[in-house]
Write a protein that holds these residues in place. Sequence first.
Motif, PDB file in Angstrom:
ATOM      1  N   TYR A   1      -5.917 -26.026 -11.565  1.00 44.79           N
ATOM      2  CA  TYR A   1      -4.598 -26.546 -11.925  1.00 44.79           C
ATOM      3  C   TYR A   1      -4.233 -27.821 -11.167  1.00 44.79           C
ATOM      4  O   TYR A   1      -3.247 -28.468 -11.503  1.00 44.79           O
ATOM      5  CB  TYR A   1      -3.536 -25.463 -11.718  1.00 44.79           C
ATOM      6  N   GLU A   2      -5.020 -28.169 -10.176  1.00 47.92           N
ATOM      7  CA  GLU A   2      -4.863 -29.483  -9.552  1.00 47.92           C
ATOM      8  C   GLU A   2      -5.442 -30.578 -10.433  1.00 47.92           C
ATOM      9  O   GLU A   2      -5.053 -31.742 -10.315  1.00 47.92           O
ATOM     10  CB  GLU A   2      -5.551 -29.511  -8.186  1.00 47.92           C
ATOM     11  N   GLU A   3      -6.386 -30.216 -11.317  1.00 45.68           N
ATOM     12  CA  GLU A   3      -7.057 -31.205 -12.162  1.00 45.68           C
ATOM     13  C   GLU A   3      -6.602 -31.157 -13.621  1.00 45.68           C
ATOM     14  O   GLU A   3      -6.564 -32.198 -14.285  1.00 45.68           O
ATOM     15  CB  GLU A   3      -8.574 -30.980 -12.116  1.00 45.68           C
ATOM     16  N   PHE A   4      -6.280 -29.981 -14.137  1.00 46.50           N
ATOM     17  CA  PHE A   4      -5.952 -29.820 -15.556  1.00 46.50           C
ATOM     18  C   PHE A   4      -4.736 -28.915 -15.708  1.00 46.50           C
ATOM     19  O   PHE A   4      -4.437 -28.096 -14.834  1.00 46.50           O
ATOM     20  CB  PHE A   4      -7.134 -29.195 -16.314  1.00 46.50           C
ATOM     21  N   ARG A   5      -4.065 -29.065 -16.842  1.00 44.82           N
ATOM     22  CA  ARG A   5      -2.956 -28.161 -17.165  1.00 44.82           C
ATOM     23  C   ARG A   5      -3.436 -26.933 -17.923  1.00 44.82           C
ATOM     24  O   ARG A   5      -2.991 -25.823 -17.667  1.00 44.82           O
ATOM     25  CB  ARG A   5      -1.891 -28.899 -17.989  1.00 44.82           C
ATOM     26  N   THR A   6      -4.344 -27.151 -18.875  1.00 44.75           N
ATOM     27  CA  THR A   6      -4.823 -26.058 -19.724  1.00 44.75           C
ATOM     28  C   THR A   6      -6.313 -26.234 -20.000  1.00 44.75           C
ATOM     29  O   THR A   6      -6.892 -27.310 -19.754  1.00 44.75           O
ATOM     30  CB  THR A   6      -4.092 -26.063 -21.085  1.00 44.75           C
ATOM     31  N   LEU A   7      -6.933 -25.186 -20.564  1.00 42.75           N
ATOM     32  CA  LEU A   7      -8.323 -25.296 -20.988  1.00 42.75           C
ATOM     33  C   LEU A   7      -8.482 -26.307 -22.115  1.00 42.75           C
ATOM     34  O   LEU A   7      -9.541 -26.929 -22.252  1.00 42.75           O
ATOM     35  CB  LEU A   7      -8.830 -23.927 -21.445  1.00 42.75           C
ATOM     36  N   GLU A   8      -7.449 -26.490 -22.917  1.00 44.53           N
ATOM     37  CA  GLU A   8      -7.518 -27.495 -23.976  1.00 44.53           C
ATOM     38  C   GLU A   8      -7.697 -28.888 -23.387  1.00 44.53           C
ATOM     39  O   GLU A   8      -8.400 -29.729 -23.959  1.00 44.53           O
ATOM     40  CB  GLU A   8      -6.258 -27.447 -24.845  1.00 44.53           C
ATOM     41  N   ASP A   9      -7.070 -29.141 -22.237  1.00 43.85           N
ATOM     42  CA  ASP A   9      -7.258 -30.431 -21.570  1.00 43.85           C
ATOM     43  C   ASP A   9      -8.714 -30.630 -21.169  1.00 43.85           C
ATOM     44  O   ASP A   9      -9.249 -31.732 -21.228  1.00 43.85           O
ATOM     45  CB  ASP A   9      -6.378 -30.520 -20.323  1.00 43.85           C
ATOM     46  N   VAL A  10      -9.360 -29.545 -20.748  1.00 44.03           N
ATOM     47  CA  VAL A  10     -10.777 -29.617 -20.368  1.00 44.03           C
ATOM     48  C   VAL A  10     -11.628 -29.929 -21.594  1.00 44.03           C
ATOM     49  O   VAL A  10     -12.516 -30.789 -21.554  1.00 44.03           O
ATOM     50  CB  VAL A  10     -11.245 -28.301 -19.720  1.00 44.03           C
ATOM     51  N   LEU A  11     -11.367 -29.233 -22.697  1.00 40.51           N
ATOM     52  CA  LEU A  11     -12.121 -29.478 -23.922  1.00 40.51           C
ATOM     53  C   LEU A  11     -11.922 -30.912 -24.406  1.00 40.51           C
ATOM     54  O   LEU A  11     -12.881 -31.556 -24.845  1.00 40.51           O
ATOM     55  CB  LEU A  11     -11.689 -28.492 -25.009  1.00 40.51           C
ATOM     56  N   ALA A  12     -10.699 -31.408 -24.315  1.00 40.09           N
ATOM     57  CA  ALA A  12     -10.427 -32.783 -24.732  1.00 40.09           C
ATOM     58  C   ALA A  12     -11.230 -33.770 -23.896  1.00 40.09           C
ATOM     59  O   ALA A  12     -11.841 -34.709 -24.421  1.00 40.09           O
ATOM     60  CB  ALA A  12      -8.929 -33.078 -24.616  1.00 40.09           C
ATOM     61  N   ALA A  13     -11.236 -33.571 -22.584  1.00 37.32           N
ATOM     62  CA  ALA A  13     -11.987 -34.465 -21.694  1.00 37.32           C
ATOM     63  C   ALA A  13     -13.479 -34.372 -21.957  1.00 37.32           C
ATOM     64  O   ALA A  13     -14.194 -35.386 -21.950  1.00 37.32           O
ATOM     65  CB  ALA A  13     -11.675 -34.122 -20.238  1.00 37.32           C
ATOM     66  N   LEU A  14     -13.971 -33.157 -22.199  1.00 34.05           N
ATOM     67  CA  LEU A  14     -15.400 -32.969 -22.448  1.00 34.05           C
ATOM     68  C   LEU A  14     -15.812 -33.600 -23.774  1.00 34.05           C
ATOM     69  O   LEU A  14     -16.881 -34.220 -23.871  1.00 34.05           O
ATOM     70  CB  LEU A  14     -15.724 -31.475 -22.447  1.00 34.05           C
ATOM     71  N   HIS A  15     -14.997 -33.461 -24.797  1.00 32.70           N
ATOM     72  CA  HIS A  15     -15.281 -34.076 -26.097  1.00 32.70           C
ATOM     73  C   HIS A  15     -15.397 -35.588 -25.964  1.00 32.70           C
ATOM     74  O   HIS A  15     -16.313 -36.210 -26.519  1.00 32.70           O
ATOM     75  CB  HIS A  15     -14.178 -33.706 -27.088  1.00 32.70           C
ATOM     76  N   LEU A  16     -14.492 -36.202 -25.211  1.00 37.12           N
ATOM     77  CA  LEU A  16     -14.549 -37.651 -24.999  1.00 37.12           C
ATOM     78  C   LEU A  16     -15.805 -38.024 -24.209  1.00 37.12           C
ATOM     79  O   LEU A  16     -16.450 -39.033 -24.503  1.00 37.12           O
ATOM     80  CB  LEU A  16     -13.301 -38.123 -24.262  1.00 37.12           C
ATOM     81  N   GLN A  17     -16.150 -37.221 -23.217  1.00 34.84           N
ATOM     82  CA  GLN A  17     -17.323 -37.520 -22.409  1.00 34.84           C
ATOM     83  C   GLN A  17     -18.594 -37.478 -23.242  1.00 34.84           C
ATOM     84  O   GLN A  17     -19.448 -38.364 -23.144  1.00 34.84           O
ATOM     85  CB  GLN A  17     -17.428 -36.530 -21.251  1.00 34.84           C
ATOM     86  N   VAL A  18     -18.743 -36.442 -24.074  1.00 35.01           N
ATOM     87  CA  VAL A  18     -19.930 -36.316 -24.910  1.00 35.01           C
ATOM     88  C   VAL A  18     -20.030 -37.497 -25.871  1.00 35.01           C
ATOM     89  O   VAL A  18     -21.122 -38.056 -26.078  1.00 35.01           O
ATOM     90  CB  VAL A  18     -19.893 -34.982 -25.678  1.00 35.01           C
ATOM     91  N   ASN A  19     -18.910 -37.904 -26.454  1.00 36.73           N
ATOM     92  CA  ASN A  19     -18.912 -39.064 -27.337  1.00 36.73           C
ATOM     93  C   ASN A  19     -19.228 -40.342 -26.582  1.00 36.73           C
ATOM     94  O   ASN A  19     -19.915 -41.229 -27.104  1.00 36.73           O
ATOM     95  CB  ASN A  19     -17.561 -39.187 -28.041  1.00 36.73           C
ATOM     96  N   ASP A  20     -18.739 -40.459 -25.356  1.00 37.26           N
ATOM     97  CA  ASP A  20     -19.033 -41.646 -24.546  1.00 37.26           C
ATOM     98  C   ASP A  20     -20.524 -41.740 -24.244  1.00 37.26           C
ATOM     99  O   ASP A  20     -21.108 -42.834 -24.268  1.00 37.26           O
ATOM    100  CB  ASP A  20     -18.238 -41.610 -23.240  1.00 37.26           C
ATOM    101  N   TRP A  21     -21.154 -40.611 -23.948  1.00 35.60           N
ATOM    102  CA  TRP A  21     -22.604 -40.621 -23.699  1.00 35.60           C
ATOM    103  C   TRP A  21     -23.353 -41.131 -24.925  1.00 35.60           C
ATOM    104  O   TRP A  21     -24.256 -41.962 -24.805  1.00 35.60           O
ATOM    105  CB  TRP A  21     -23.075 -39.215 -23.353  1.00 35.60           C
ATOM    106  N   ALA A  22     -22.972 -40.633 -26.101  1.00 32.23           N
ATOM    107  CA  ALA A  22     -23.642 -41.061 -27.332  1.00 32.23           C
ATOM    108  C   ALA A  22     -23.390 -42.539 -27.602  1.00 32.23           C
ATOM    109  O   ALA A  22     -24.295 -43.275 -28.014  1.00 32.23           O
ATOM    110  CB  ALA A  22     -23.168 -40.213 -28.508  1.00 32.23           C
ATOM    111  N   GLU A  23     -22.163 -42.980 -27.361  1.00 28.66           N
ATOM    112  CA  GLU A  23     -21.842 -44.389 -27.610  1.00 28.66           C
ATOM    113  C   GLU A  23     -22.628 -45.301 -26.676  1.00 28.66           C
ATOM    114  O   GLU A  23     -23.115 -46.364 -27.083  1.00 28.66           O
ATOM    115  CB  GLU A  23     -20.341 -44.619 -27.426  1.00 28.66           C
ATOM    116  N   GLN A  24     -22.767 -44.901 -25.421  1.00 33.72           N
ATOM    117  CA  GLN A  24     -23.547 -45.706 -24.479  1.00 33.72           C
ATOM    118  C   GLN A  24     -25.001 -45.809 -24.920  1.00 33.72           C
ATOM    119  O   GLN A  24     -25.619 -46.878 -24.814  1.00 33.72           O
ATOM    120  CB  GLN A  24     -23.452 -45.079 -23.080  1.00 33.72           C
ATOM    121  N   ALA A  25     -25.552 -44.700 -25.435  1.00 33.51           N
ATOM    122  CA  ALA A  25     -26.935 -44.722 -25.924  1.00 33.51           C
ATOM    123  C   ALA A  25     -27.074 -45.660 -27.113  1.00 33.51           C
ATOM    124  O   ALA A  25     -28.050 -46.417 -27.221  1.00 33.51           O
ATOM    125  CB  ALA A  25     -27.374 -43.309 -26.308  1.00 33.51           C
TER     126      ALA A  25
END
Length: 219
Positions: free
Chosen positions: A62-86
């Motif tokens: 809870y110091e980093e995120f409010r909900t698990l949905e926030d984690v999923l949102a961040a992870l979705h962006l990260q996975v897309n960023d990896w693909a975009e960089q490739a």
Amino acid sequence: MAGRLKAPTGRYGGKTAEERQAERRRRFLDAALQLFGDTPGYRNTTVAALSEAAGLSTRQFYEEFRTLEDVLAALHLQVNDWAEQAVLAAVGDAADLPLVDRVAAIFRAYAADVTGDPRRVRITFVEIIGVSPRLEEQRLARRARWVELLCAEANAAVARGEAAPRDYRLPATAFIGAVNGLLHDWSAGWVEATLEEAVEELVRQLLAILRPVGWRPGA
């Protein structure tokens, strides 16, 4: 919870507060990639389970995120960023190649990144679907970003005289949908083909969009 807990400040163990926060966030996202992208999946994961997998406490969550949905949102962006960089790296490496070879190199880079880890496929094409209006907006925004990238490459090919001049937004949107659908089905085992065969099919479809029947380079 109304807001995140206040994170500690100052240097500890040779690391600044910002460095410790970045490390905690990375550990939570690494754990989420495993739990959301494999078993038990986003909808069956709890804050306690994610914190345990990350080797951290729920207070630190809870110091980093409010909900698990926030984690999923961040992870979705990260996975897309990896693909975009490739993809962007492949665009740069293939800049001097003929159109057919350039398109193939770009798609191989995208497919290799996305399908190289089945958990990334599940995050991108499965777990993000139907969670909330907020995440649906994020998903469509990232798709629109891929459409813009494809349009930019198509227009660059037009400028080189390698592709037919047209407004590519509609065909690019349709094509991105085909890419997502085929790679998802391939990763799920619903398509009897190798990854290279799937990529070759996508390349043929894109070339048919860029070079419609009757059009010739320099025409």
